[in-house]
Design an enzyme around this catalytic site. Structure first.
Site, short mmCIF file in Angstrom:
data_model
loop_
_atom_site.label_atom_id
_atom_site.label_comp_id
_atom_site.label_asym_id
_atom_site.label_seq_id
_atom_site.Cartn_x
_atom_site.Cartn_y
_atom_site.Cartn_z
N ARG A 113 0.85 -1.20 0.00
CA ARG A 113 0.00 0.00 0.00
C ARG A 113 0.88 1.24 0.00
O ARG A 113 2.04 1.21 0.38
CB ARG A 113 -0.90 0.02 1.25
CG ARG A 113 -2.05 -0.95 1.19
CD ARG A 113 -2.90 -0.84 2.45
NE ARG A 113 -3.48 0.48 2.60
CZ ARG A 113 -3.39 1.25 3.70
NH1 ARG A 113 -2.73 0.83 4.75
NH2 ARG A 113 -3.97 2.42 3.74
N LYS A 178 2.88 -7.47 12.10
CA LYS A 178 2.17 -7.71 10.84
C LYS A 178 2.44 -9.11 10.29
O LYS A 178 3.58 -9.50 10.08
CB LYS A 178 2.59 -6.65 9.83
CG LYS A 178 1.84 -6.71 8.52
CD LYS A 178 1.85 -5.36 7.86
CE LYS A 178 1.45 -5.41 6.41
NZ LYS A 178 1.33 -4.06 5.84
N ARG A 314 -1.24 4.68 13.00
CA ARG A 314 -0.16 4.19 13.87
C ARG A 314 -0.58 4.22 15.33
O ARG A 314 -1.24 5.17 15.76
CB ARG A 314 1.09 5.05 13.73
CG ARG A 314 1.57 4.97 12.30
CD ARG A 314 2.97 5.44 12.09
NE ARG A 314 3.09 5.69 10.65
CZ ARG A 314 3.88 6.57 10.11
NH1 ARG A 314 4.69 7.28 10.85
NH2 ARG A 314 3.90 6.74 8.80
C1 BTN Z 1 0.59 -3.80 2.30
O1 BTN Z 1 0.42 -4.20 3.45
O2 BTN Z 1 1.22 -2.77 2.06
C2 BTN Z 1 -0.02 -4.59 1.18
C3 BTN Z 1 0.87 -5.71 0.72
C4 BTN Z 1 0.26 -6.52 -0.41
C5 BTN Z 1 1.23 -7.53 -0.97
C6 BTN Z 1 0.58 -8.46 -1.94
S1 BTN Z 1 1.63 -9.81 -2.39
C7 BTN Z 1 0.53 -10.28 -3.65
C8 BTN Z 1 0.03 -9.00 -4.30
N1 BTN Z 1 0.93 -8.56 -5.35
C9 BTN Z 1 1.54 -7.41 -5.03
O3 BTN Z 1 2.38 -6.82 -5.75
N2 BTN Z 1 1.11 -6.96 -3.84
C10 BTN Z 1 0.13 -7.86 -3.25
#
Ligand code: BTN
Length: 319
Positions: A113, A178, A314
């Protein structure tokens, strides 16, 4: 890597013969795998093996765990891709069906994100994306991102003694660390048709080198003592996603609100919200509303609702 993951030693000569490569090329492949975060045990005279055997993704196993639900999904497994989300967004624009799933053993440009990178070593996580199409347009999608987090938490809680809980909008946490992140990307008209790609990254076994690259507290299933294999976990996530998205399509996020609130890790905690315009809001986390917006209670007792993917939440006093 599939050959090495039986835990036994395989000589460079045997590997070279089996894959039609020179021994130097075998060595290069192994070096490359190590640079991606895999640990390879090499012993002179015996060969190479993976000391931590990996359960690689396999269609047949996922289908077996999904049972009759297998028909609801078209699961594609890739060895390596830039990002399962990017690939599935492109496939969706080319007409891929509702229920298409892309899972990858390795992403070389995984995305998180707020424009962040998402790191995972091959076999050390579950990285997959699911496509859903919606008739009610983009407005029918509001709250979907929280629903997806709920489904992933449910799937983990089938196997875990340490309860997985949720952090708005959709991080899955255990003990405030996390465990899984979710990236939702949507496209379409406000009222016509729209689609959403939900990407899930779930930590299965993080290597030290990866932990060093992540700027927040993290946990993995290995540390939690979860023994379920990656194929079973993927199937369980897809099963819970099917159930949750079914409810969401019919009744919206409102029908999942009580369950989300019961898993809310931040309720009643002092938090700060970092808004895209670099404004910072302080207050007490007061859950979410029926649209999935975050509720913040400020010192004057007023409640404010915040929605939108660019906000970061946060816990005060922690990272
Ligand atoms: C976050 O917490 O910032 C979100 C992470 C999301 C990761 C997943 S892995 C599968 C899919 N492909 C990506 O490039 N991102 C999501």
């Amino acid at each position: 890597m599939r050959r090495l993951s039986d835990g036994a030693f395989h000589s460079g000569q045997d590997l070279a013969r089996e894959f039609g490569l020179s021994r130097a090329s075998v060595f290069n492949v192994l070096t490359q795998a190590e640079s991606l975060g895999l640990t390879i045990h090499a012993v002179r005279g015996r060969g190479y093996r993976l000391p931590d055997p990996v359960e690689w993704l396999a269609h047949a196993d996922i289908a077996r765990h999904l049972g009759e639900l297998n028909a609801a999904y078209d699961v594609r497994i890739l060895e390596s891709v830039d990002s399962t989300n990017s690939l599935l967004m492109a496939e969706a624009l080319r007409g891929a069906c509702d229920g298409t799933v892309v899972a990858a053993e390795h992403q070389h440009a995984g995305r998180g994100r707020r424009g962040r990178a998402w790191y995972a070593a091959p076999g050390g996580s579950l990285t997959f994306s699911v496509l859903w199409r919606f008739d009610g347009g983009l407005q029918a999608i509001s709250g979907l991102s929280l629903a997806v987090g709920l489904a992933v938490a449910r799937a983990i809680n089938r196997h875990s003694r340490h309860p997985a809980r949720l952090k708005w909008p959709n991080d899955v946490l255990v003990d405030y660390r996390k465990l899984a992140g979710i990236l939702i990307e949507v496209q379409g008209d406000m009222h016509g048709t729209a689609f959403a790609v939900a990407g899930v990254g779930l930590n299965v076994r993080l290597r030290e080198s990866q932990r060093d690259r992540i700027d927040q507290a993290v946990i993995d299933l290995d540390e939690m003592g979860v023994a379920a294999g990656r194929n079973r976990l993927l199937a369980d996530c897809l099963r819970e996603l099917h159930a949750v998205v079914g409810v969401f399509r019919q009744h919206g996020f409102a029908a999942l609100l009580a369950e989300w609130l019961a898993l809310d890790a931040y309720k009643g905690r002092a938090v700060s919200l970092h808004l895209p315009d670099s404004q910072k809001m302080q207050g007490i986390a007061a859950g979410v509303d029926a649209t999935g917006a975050f509720m913040l209670r400020t010192s004057d007792g007023a409640q404010h609702a915040y929605s939108g993917g660019e906000i970061s939440l946060r816990l005060n006093g922690r990272q």
